[in-house]
Design a protein around this motif. Sequence first.
Motif, mmCIF file in Angstrom:
data_model
loop_
_atom_site.group_PDB
_atom_site.id
_atom_site.type_symbol
_atom_site.label_atom_id
_atom_site.label_comp_id
_atom_site.label_asym_id
_atom_site.label_seq_id
_atom_site.Cartn_x
_atom_site.Cartn_y
_atom_site.Cartn_z
ATOM 1 N N ILE A 101 0.806 -1.229 0.000
ATOM 2 C CA ILE A 101 0.000 0.000 0.000
ATOM 3 C C ILE A 101 0.839 1.280 0.000
ATOM 4 C CG2 ILE A 101 -0.263 0.106 2.528
ATOM 5 C CD1 ILE A 101 -3.159 1.040 2.000
ATOM 6 N N SER A 102 2.062 1.178 0.512
ATOM 7 C CA SER A 102 2.810 2.396 0.821
ATOM 8 C C SER A 102 3.382 3.112 -0.405
ATOM 9 C CB SER A 102 3.931 2.028 1.789
ATOM 10 O OG SER A 102 4.633 3.168 2.132
ATOM 11 N N PHE A 103 3.506 4.442 -0.283
ATOM 12 C CA PHE A 103 4.017 5.311 -1.350
ATOM 13 C C PHE A 103 5.539 5.176 -1.491
ATOM 14 C CE2 PHE A 103 5.710 9.585 -2.477
ATOM 15 C CZ PHE A 103 5.077 9.801 -3.689
ATOM 16 N N LYS A 104 6.248 5.274 -0.377
ATOM 17 C CA LYS A 104 7.718 5.098 -0.296
ATOM 18 C C LYS A 104 8.496 5.812 -1.402
ATOM 19 C CE LYS A 104 7.626 0.745 2.204
ATOM 20 N NZ LYS A 104 6.408 0.063 1.790
ATOM 21 N N GLY A 105 8.125 7.051 -1.652
ATOM 22 C CA GLY A 105 8.858 7.834 -2.639
ATOM 23 C C GLY A 105 8.243 7.761 -4.025
ATOM 24 N N HIS A 154 15.783 22.854 -1.486
ATOM 25 C CA HIS A 154 14.780 22.622 -2.527
ATOM 26 C C HIS A 154 14.242 21.196 -2.482
ATOM 27 C CE1 HIS A 154 16.590 26.095 -5.095
ATOM 28 N NE2 HIS A 154 16.074 26.495 -3.965
ATOM 29 N N PRO A 155 13.018 20.995 -2.971
ATOM 30 C CA PRO A 155 12.489 19.629 -3.021
ATOM 31 C C PRO A 155 13.371 18.744 -3.909
ATOM 32 C CG PRO A 155 10.783 21.239 -3.531
ATOM 33 C CD PRO A 155 12.065 21.993 -3.486
ATOM 34 N N ASN A 156 13.423 17.486 -3.570
ATOM 35 C CA ASN A 156 14.206 16.517 -4.350
ATOM 36 C C ASN A 156 13.231 15.545 -5.021
ATOM 37 O OD1 ASN A 156 15.855 14.560 -5.339
ATOM 38 N ND2 ASN A 156 16.986 14.210 -3.444
ATOM 39 N N PHE A 157 13.156 15.632 -6.362
ATOM 40 C CA PHE A 157 12.171 14.812 -7.079
ATOM 41 C C PHE A 157 12.735 13.470 -7.520
ATOM 42 C CE2 PHE A 157 10.978 19.250 -7.781
ATOM 43 C CZ PHE A 157 9.714 19.211 -7.217
ATOM 44 N N ASN A 158 14.015 13.270 -7.291
ATOM 45 C CA ASN A 158 14.622 12.036 -7.806
ATOM 46 C C ASN A 158 15.156 11.156 -6.686
ATOM 47 O OD1 ASN A 158 14.255 12.681 -10.581
ATOM 48 N ND2 ASN A 158 15.810 14.274 -10.283
ATOM 49 N N MET A 159 14.436 11.155 -5.563
ATOM 50 C CA MET A 159 14.919 10.365 -4.438
ATOM 51 C C MET A 159 14.680 8.878 -4.664
ATOM 52 S SD MET A 159 13.996 12.281 -0.915
ATOM 53 C CE MET A 159 12.425 12.973 -1.384
ATOM 54 N N THR A 160 15.656 8.079 -4.254
ATOM 55 C CA THR A 160 15.423 6.637 -4.229
ATOM 56 C C THR A 160 14.540 6.360 -3.008
ATOM 57 O OG1 THR A 160 17.311 6.292 -2.798
ATOM 58 C CG2 THR A 160 17.713 6.164 -5.184
ATOM 59 N N TYR A 176 5.813 18.802 -2.153
ATOM 60 C CA TYR A 176 6.244 18.641 -3.548
ATOM 61 C C TYR A 176 6.729 17.225 -3.816
ATOM 62 C CZ TYR A 176 5.724 23.585 -3.306
ATOM 63 O OH TYR A 176 5.181 24.814 -3.125
ATOM 64 N N GLU A 177 7.292 16.589 -2.787
ATOM 65 C CA GLU A 177 7.868 15.255 -2.983
ATOM 66 C C GLU A 177 6.814 14.155 -2.898
ATOM 67 O OE1 GLU A 177 12.150 16.724 -1.176
ATOM 68 O OE2 GLU A 177 10.791 15.586 0.094
ATOM 69 N N LYS A 178 5.690 14.454 -2.273
ATOM 70 C CA LYS A 178 4.648 13.421 -2.189
ATOM 71 C C LYS A 178 3.228 13.983 -2.337
ATOM 72 C CE LYS A 178 2.458 10.009 0.795
ATOM 73 N NZ LYS A 178 2.380 9.370 2.109
ATOM 74 N N LEU A 179 2.836 14.872 -1.411
ATOM 75 C CA LEU A 179 1.413 15.207 -1.291
ATOM 76 C C LEU A 179 0.771 15.733 -2.581
ATOM 77 C CD1 LEU A 179 1.398 16.734 2.329
ATOM 78 C CD2 LEU A 179 1.550 14.362 1.588
ATOM 79 N N LEU A 180 1.466 16.625 -3.293
ATOM 80 C CA LEU A 180 0.879 17.200 -4.512
ATOM 81 C C LEU A 180 0.900 16.206 -5.688
ATOM 82 C CD1 LEU A 180 2.381 20.813 -4.261
ATOM 83 C CD2 LEU A 180 -0.031 20.215 -4.023
ATOM 84 N N PHE A 222 13.841 27.266 -8.552
ATOM 85 C CA PHE A 222 14.506 27.493 -9.826
ATOM 86 C C PHE A 222 14.734 26.161 -10.558
ATOM 87 C CE2 PHE A 222 18.382 27.886 -12.368
ATOM 88 C CZ PHE A 222 17.947 28.848 -13.257
ATOM 89 N N ASP A 223 15.097 25.136 -9.792
ATOM 90 C CA ASP A 223 15.347 23.811 -10.400
ATOM 91 C C ASP A 223 14.139 23.349 -11.200
ATOM 92 O OD1 ASP A 223 17.564 23.941 -8.957
ATOM 93 O OD2 ASP A 223 17.180 22.211 -7.662
ATOM 94 N N VAL A 224 12.941 23.507 -10.592
ATOM 95 C CA VAL A 224 11.715 23.039 -11.235
ATOM 96 C C VAL A 224 11.462 23.858 -12.490
ATOM 97 C CG1 VAL A 224 9.244 22.695 -10.938
ATOM 98 C CG2 VAL A 224 10.767 22.455 -8.989
ATOM 99 N N TRP A 225 11.565 25.175 -12.331
ATOM 100 C CA TRP A 225 11.337 26.087 -13.441
ATOM 101 C C TRP A 225 12.280 25.769 -14.589
ATOM 102 C CZ3 TRP A 225 14.553 29.640 -15.793
ATOM 103 C CH2 TRP A 225 13.921 30.585 -16.624
#
Length: 282
Positions: A101-105, A154-160, A176-180, A222-225
């Motif tokens: 069930i878990s999101f875990k990244g 900044h948020p990290n979108f590429n986490m293992t 940014y990393e999960k909820l949205l 800025f990274d996202v943009w």
Amino acid sequence: MNYDKIINDTVIFVKNTLQNAEGGHDWWHIYRVWKNAKLIASTVNVDLLIVELGALLHDIADSKFNNGDELIGAKIAKKFLELQNLDSDKILHIVKIIENISFKGGKEIQKFNSPELDVIQDADRLDAIGAIGIARAFNYGGFKNREIFNPNIHPNFNMTKEEYKNSSAPTINHFYEKLLLLKDKMNTETGKFMAKERHKFMEEYLSQFYKECGFDSAQPSFDVWFSDWISLFLFNLNFISILMWLKLKRFFILKGGWAESKPRYLISFEHFCFWNDFHFYI
Ligand code: ADP
Ligand code: NI
């Protein structure tokens, strides 16, 4: 097996087990997930007993609060269900639900799927977003003594999965990393519908948050943009190269060679550079 008895006994077991749980993973989280799972289940074709028991037992022992042991929750649930004399195939199904069930990244490939898991996962994800999701995130951040917000991190979108589990980033980053991301990960139509309102509320909340911090509105980092614009650029480059290829193919194959087609190619390439005209030559 008596349906009501097994549900009532499970409720008592879960309430007792989670007596000292962190506020975002306590009995009331389970209660909300259970209620929403029943609501979603009423709109799809599923085994309601599996849905109810899976929802009630899904966070019976979270690895986060048990030294990272990812099997402990499923093990405890299995032991409990065996004592209730539930059919072994149903027990196996519930165990697989708890394990998956878990999101875990959000990067892991889910190893098991079932309509019942879809329903419980949606109910669990709904409780991670909206007003309740916000409360739970900050409660967990407080529990872990994390910063609320730090504009330099900044948020990290590429986490293992490991990085996600060990992250100590400010709680705002978790949005940014999960909820949205959760609204686009809902499985059922009812879940998707319910997630929309909660997602919008989080966006409004973040706008107000940044406003109070002195920013005009929610500014993506800025990274996202930058990565958005790079992707757009590469996409257009790709598009242009496909058009070029179609064009060259036409001149080489249909018009019988470079020499013959060159004048037209040059003219058309100039036109091609004018965006409005390009489709004329495809
Ligand atoms: P999952 O394993 O599916 O990611 P979790 O139990 O880790 O689910 O997360 C449940 C809720 O706990 C999240 O929706 C959030 O509210 C809170 N939480 C978990 N990790 C964090 C974090 N790093 N920062 C803030 N809140 C968190
Ligand atoms: Ni949960």
